[in-house]
Design a protein around this motif. Structure first.
Motif, PDB file in Angstrom:
ATOM      1  N   THR A   1      -0.671 -10.375  11.114  1.00 48.66           N
ATOM      2  CA  THR A   1      -0.575 -10.092   9.678  1.00 48.66           C
ATOM      3  C   THR A   1       0.044  -8.719   9.431  1.00 48.66           C
ATOM      4  OG1 THR A   1      -2.810  -9.164   9.600  1.00 48.66           O
ATOM      5  CG2 THR A   1      -2.580 -11.535   9.183  1.00 48.66           C
ATOM      6  N   PHE A   2       0.580  -8.538   8.240  1.00 48.90           N
ATOM      7  CA  PHE A   2       1.301  -7.297   7.922  1.00 48.90           C
ATOM      8  C   PHE A   2       1.294  -7.082   6.412  1.00 48.90           C
ATOM      9  CE2 PHE A   2       4.121 -10.925   8.326  1.00 48.90           C
ATOM     10  CZ  PHE A   2       4.714 -10.971   7.065  1.00 48.90           C
ATOM     11  N   ASP A   3       1.472  -5.832   6.018  1.00 52.58           N
ATOM     12  CA  ASP A   3       1.636  -5.495   4.607  1.00 52.58           C
ATOM     13  C   ASP A   3       3.100  -5.706   4.207  1.00 52.58           C
ATOM     14  OD1 ASP A   3       1.359  -4.551   2.045  1.00 52.58           O
ATOM     15  OD2 ASP A   3       1.370  -2.437   2.618  1.00 52.58           O
ATOM     16  N   LYS A   4       4.008  -5.073   4.966  1.00 51.53           N
ATOM     17  CA  LYS A   4       5.450  -5.213   4.719  1.00 51.53           C
ATOM     18  C   LYS A   4       6.106  -5.726   6.005  1.00 51.53           C
ATOM     19  CE  LYS A   4       5.159  -3.034   0.669  1.00 51.53           C
ATOM     20  NZ  LYS A   4       5.481  -1.608   0.527  1.00 51.53           N
ATOM     21  N   ILE A   5       7.264  -6.387   5.841  1.00 52.10           N
ATOM     22  CA  ILE A   5       7.985  -6.896   7.014  1.00 52.10           C
ATOM     23  C   ILE A   5       9.477  -6.685   6.817  1.00 52.10           C
ATOM     24  CG2 ILE A   5       8.183  -9.275   6.129  1.00 52.10           C
ATOM     25  CD1 ILE A   5       7.795 -10.222   9.067  1.00 52.10           C
ATOM     26  N   VAL A   6      10.149  -6.396   7.911  1.00 54.57           N
ATOM     27  CA  VAL A   6      11.610  -6.264   7.914  1.00 54.57           C
ATOM     28  C   VAL A   6      12.180  -7.353   8.816  1.00 54.57           C
ATOM     29  CG1 VAL A   6      13.577  -4.807   8.494  1.00 54.57           C
ATOM     30  CG2 VAL A   6      11.526  -3.774   7.498  1.00 54.57           C
ATOM     31  N   ILE A   7      13.026  -8.205   8.248  1.00 54.41           N
ATOM     32  CA  ILE A   7      13.693  -9.250   9.042  1.00 54.41           C
ATOM     33  C   ILE A   7      14.985  -8.659   9.592  1.00 54.41           C
ATOM     34  CG2 ILE A   7      14.723 -11.548   9.022  1.00 54.41           C
ATOM     35  CD1 ILE A   7      12.998 -12.160   6.533  1.00 54.41           C
TER      36      ILE A   7
ATOM     37  N   GLN B   1      19.803 -12.883   1.142  1.00 57.48           N
ATOM     38  CA  GLN B   1      20.256 -12.003   0.067  1.00 57.48           C
ATOM     39  C   GLN B   1      19.240 -10.882  -0.158  1.00 57.48           C
ATOM     40  OE1 GLN B   1      21.341 -14.126  -3.463  1.00 57.48           O
ATOM     41  NE2 GLN B   1      22.254 -12.345  -4.456  1.00 57.48           N
ATOM     42  N   VAL B   2      19.768  -9.670  -0.359  1.00 54.97           N
ATOM     43  CA  VAL B   2      18.906  -8.499  -0.586  1.00 54.97           C
ATOM     44  C   VAL B   2      19.448  -7.668  -1.742  1.00 54.97           C
ATOM     45  CG1 VAL B   2      18.128  -8.339   1.820  1.00 54.97           C
ATOM     46  CG2 VAL B   2      20.201  -7.117   1.104  1.00 54.97           C
ATOM     47  N   ASP B   3      18.601  -6.745  -2.246  1.00 55.20           N
ATOM     48  CA  ASP B   3      19.060  -5.834  -3.296  1.00 55.20           C
ATOM     49  C   ASP B   3      19.563  -4.533  -2.667  1.00 55.20           C
ATOM     50  OD1 ASP B   3      16.845  -4.288  -2.624  1.00 55.20           O
ATOM     51  OD2 ASP B   3      15.664  -4.849  -4.388  1.00 55.20           O
ATOM     52  N   ALA B   4      19.790  -3.533  -3.499  1.00 57.28           N
ATOM     53  CA  ALA B   4      20.352  -2.261  -3.009  1.00 57.28           C
ATOM     54  C   ALA B   4      19.431  -1.543  -2.030  1.00 57.28           C
ATOM     55  CB  ALA B   4      20.647  -1.348  -4.197  1.00 57.28           C
ATOM     56  N   ASN B   5      18.135  -1.880  -2.043  1.00 58.06           N
ATOM     57  CA  ASN B   5      17.177  -1.262  -1.123  1.00 58.06           C
ATOM     58  C   ASN B   5      16.818  -2.174   0.048  1.00 58.06           C
ATOM     59  OD1 ASN B   5      16.691   1.239  -2.599  1.00 58.06           O
ATOM     60  ND2 ASN B   5      15.749  -0.063  -4.157  1.00 58.06           N
ATOM     61  N   TYR B   6      17.602  -3.253   0.218  1.00 59.76           N
ATOM     62  CA  TYR B   6      17.429  -4.227   1.312  1.00 59.76           C
ATOM     63  C   TYR B   6      16.143  -5.036   1.167  1.00 59.76           C
ATOM     64  CZ  TYR B   6      21.074  -1.154   2.831  1.00 59.76           C
ATOM     65  OH  TYR B   6      22.214  -0.401   2.846  1.00 59.76           O
ATOM     66  N   ARG B   7      15.647  -5.132  -0.070  1.00 58.57           N
ATOM     67  CA  ARG B   7      14.467  -5.942  -0.351  1.00 58.57           C
ATOM     68  C   ARG B   7      14.916  -7.342  -0.767  1.00 58.57           C
ATOM     69  NH1 ARG B   7       9.790  -3.379  -3.929  1.00 58.57           N
ATOM     70  NH2 ARG B   7      11.519  -3.145  -5.378  1.00 58.57           N
ATOM     71  N   THR B   8      14.237  -8.344  -0.270  1.00 53.48           N
ATOM     72  CA  THR B   8      14.569  -9.730  -0.598  1.00 53.48           C
ATOM     73  C   THR B   8      13.926 -10.118  -1.933  1.00 53.48           C
ATOM     74  OG1 THR B   8      12.616 -10.676   0.485  1.00 53.48           O
ATOM     75  CG2 THR B   8      14.555 -10.270   1.874  1.00 53.48           C
ATOM     76  N   ALA B   9      13.971 -11.408  -2.263  1.00 54.34           N
ATOM     77  CA  ALA B   9      13.370 -11.914  -3.503  1.00 54.34           C
ATOM     78  C   ALA B   9      11.842 -11.795  -3.474  1.00 54.34           C
ATOM     79  CB  ALA B   9      13.782 -13.362  -3.723  1.00 54.34           C
ATOM     80  N   VAL B  10      11.275 -11.617  -2.287  1.00 50.73           N
ATOM     81  CA  VAL B  10       9.824 -11.416  -2.143  1.00 50.73           C
ATOM     82  C   VAL B  10       9.581  -9.922  -1.920  1.00 50.73           C
ATOM     83  CG1 VAL B  10       7.757 -12.033  -0.824  1.00 50.73           C
ATOM     84  CG2 VAL B  10       9.570 -13.728  -1.166  1.00 50.73           C
ATOM     85  N   ASP B  11       8.774  -9.305  -2.764  1.00 49.01           N
ATOM     86  CA  ASP B  11       8.657  -7.840  -2.829  1.00 49.01           C
ATOM     87  C   ASP B  11       8.348  -7.142  -1.510  1.00 49.01           C
ATOM     88  OD1 ASP B  11       9.351  -7.771  -5.426  1.00 49.01           O
ATOM     89  OD2 ASP B  11       7.360  -7.293  -6.225  1.00 49.01           O
ATOM     90  N   ASN B  12       7.509  -7.739  -0.672  1.00 48.73           N
ATOM     91  CA  ASN B  12       7.097  -7.039   0.551  1.00 48.73           C
ATOM     92  C   ASN B  12       7.955  -7.402   1.770  1.00 48.73           C
ATOM     93  OD1 ASN B  12       5.839  -9.703   0.607  1.00 48.73           O
ATOM     94  ND2 ASN B  12       4.794  -8.977   2.452  1.00 48.73           N
ATOM     95  N   ILE B  13       9.025  -8.168   1.544  1.00 46.58           N
ATOM     96  CA  ILE B  13       9.885  -8.610   2.650  1.00 46.58           C
ATOM     97  C   ILE B  13      11.287  -8.013   2.500  1.00 46.58           C
ATOM     98  CG2 ILE B  13      10.873 -10.589   3.866  1.00 46.58           C
ATOM     99  CD1 ILE B  13       8.537 -12.265   2.906  1.00 46.58           C
ATOM    100  N   TYR B  14      11.733  -7.341   3.548  1.00 44.71           N
ATOM    101  CA  TYR B  14      13.064  -6.727   3.585  1.00 44.71           C
ATOM    102  C   TYR B  14      13.908  -7.431   4.652  1.00 44.71           C
ATOM    103  CZ  TYR B  14      11.026  -2.866   0.888  1.00 44.71           C
ATOM    104  OH  TYR B  14      10.423  -2.110  -0.089  1.00 44.71           O
ATOM    105  N   ALA B  15      15.210  -7.310   4.539  1.00 47.19           N
ATOM    106  CA  ALA B  15      16.114  -7.863   5.567  1.00 47.19           C
ATOM    107  C   ALA B  15      17.261  -6.889   5.769  1.00 47.19           C
ATOM    108  CB  ALA B  15      16.629  -9.236   5.154  1.00 47.19           C
TER     109      ALA B  15
END
Length: 467
Positions: A136-142, A292-306
């Motif tokens: 389990t994790f709070d935030k994740i980076v793909i 797909q990510v935003d300018a901060n590399y965050r995906t459509a799900v707030d705690n998931i980055y790619a």
């Protein structure tokens, strides 16, 4: 509440930097990857092996010294795959060790296996024992990276018909090769095998190669590769590849037939998201496996980055590292600065190409006035010393205020010396800075002063006529 504050899927350049950046900020960090893929594609099958192969080829063939010692000069007459593989495996093992040490030093937990989402705050990790563990994790980076795209119509066998990952594992140096695709990877391997003496044919459906590069630089590369007996088939497509006992027959849509020992497909890359169960976390990938990510590399799900290749362009190890660092900082609530738009591109063909800023074509299309300053390696003492008679450096300069608009380098050390121009441009410097600067002599960097003087003299002549 969670096993980790930040979990990273993938240990390539972007994953490493994300994990270490979060660890530096005092977070509990874990990184998931297979035991045999520490460092990701970059270390194991992509950037590092291919660039190591290139160095081995340049050394063993003596190619860069032939201007000095004659066209028949070779360090080793019969170059075998084992000659090349020995150096490649040495570098891979050393780099893998460096990465393990960095992660351990920063107290990043290495979780061996492959991960797939259970939900937006948990993944199942398959360590290969037949049992899955839940993390389990709070935030994740793909940072799952990519694999070579393989057209369904092509029967790859990793011997006669290979992709860009498989080409480094060939059992012998082929006498002839067809490279399908004249992008960065295709041209890097085409030039590498041509230097080894392989008869290379490049097939490309577009009208030119490396379309994003300056046309004059690309023409210089094309001329040099033709000198190494590379044949180009632009505006052509492969209709079929027939495997035979000793070779392959490549049939083009135009009816042409090419026989080759090996056919290498360089058809772009596909995001490795198929097995991540993205839907369990509320995510989806496009048809090329990209997220797909935003300018901060965050995906459509707030705690998931790619980050990295899995989000698409520019898909470079250099930019991926910075994306990983910035995503981790944002995930940890740290203030971040956006990545600068001014990023160098390095293409490790033989010879190298590197550039930063605009091309002549882009400036012309946008009706932006510019002047060109050129320095040729053959006119530099260092160019003569290293035996590079074909290299060049080109500056694109604004005649209005002297700002550098683009820097383009072709030849020995291009990917290194381009950073001088990048630094000047990034700091808002002008051509006058390069005119007045004192460079070590003899160096290739001295080309900046020669090119700057060339541009400044042209601008002065125009100013004199205009009054």
């Amino acid at each position: 509440m969670y096993d980790y504050d930040l979990l990273v899927l993938g240990s390539g350049p972007s994953g490493q930097k994300a994990a270490i950046a979060a660890a530096k900020l005092g977070r509990r960090v874990g990184i998931v990857d297979r035991r045999d893929m520490i460092g990701g594609v970059c270390i194991n099958t992509g950037t590092v092996p291919s660039k190591t192969l290139r160095e081995a080829v340049l050394y063993l063939t003596g190619l860069s010294q032939r201007d000095l010692y004659g066209s028949s000069y070779r360090v080793k007459e019969e170059i075998t795959v084992s000659d090349l593989a020995a150096r490649t495996q040495h570098v891979i093992s050393r780099q893998t060790d460096v990465i393990r040490n960095q992660l351990a030093r920063n107290r990043v937990a290495m979780i061996t296996g492959t991960g797939r989402f259970a939900d937006a705050h948990a993944v199942w990790v398959d360590g290969g024992s037949g049992r899955e563990s839940r993390v389990t994790f709070d935030k994740i980076v793909i940072a799952a990276g990519t694999r070579p795209a393989r057209p369904d119509s092509v029967d790859f066998d990793d011997r006669t018909i290979v992709d860009s990952d498989g080409v480094i594992n060939l059992q012998a140096v082929p006498r002839s090769m067809v490279v399908v695709g004249a992008g960065v990877i295709g041209m890097e391997y085409a030039s590498l095998f041509a230097a080894l003496g392989t008869k290379v044919t490049v097939v490309e459906r577009r009208d030119r190669m490396l379309e994003f590069c300056d046309e004059e630089i690309v023409e210089s590369l094309k001329y040099h590769l033709r000198d190494l007996s590379v044949t180009f088939r632009f505006g052509e497509e492969v209709a079929a590849v027939e495997k035979h006992q000793t070779a392959a027959l490549c049939v083009l849509k135009s009816g042409k037939r090419i026989v080759a020992d090996t056919v290498m497909y360089s058809a772009g890359r596909q995001g490795q998201t198929d097995d991540l169960a993205l839907e369990a976390a509320g995510l989806a990938a496009d048809h090329r496996g990209r997220i797909q990510v935003d300018a901060n590399y965050r995906t459509a799900v707030d705690n998931i980055y790619a980050v990295g290749d899995v989000i698409g362009f520019p898909a470079l190890a250099s930019t991926s590292m910075e994306q990983g660092r910035l995503a981790a900082q944002h995930a940890c609530g740290e203030p971040v600065r956006a990545m600068p738009e001014l990023q160098p591109i390095g293409i490790y063909t033989i010879p190298e190409i590197s550039f930063v800023g605009k091309t002549e074509e882009e400036l012309t299309d946008s009706s932006t006035p510019f002047e060109v300053g050129i320095a040729r390696y053959r006119e530099l003492a260092r160019g003569q010393i290293v035996g590079d008679s074909y290299g060049m450096l080109k500056l694109l300069v604004s005649p209005d205020d002297g700002r550098l608009l683009g820097v383009h380098v072709f030849g020995t050390g291009a990917t290194e010396i381009v950073h001088v121009g990048q630094a000047v441009m990034g700091c808002g410097g002008t051509v006058d800075y390069l005119v007045d600067a004192v460079f070590n002599y003899p160096t290739l960097a001295e080309a900046y002063k020669v090119a700057a003087l060339d541009a400044a003299n042209k601008i002065r002549n125009i100013t004199r006529i205009d009054g």
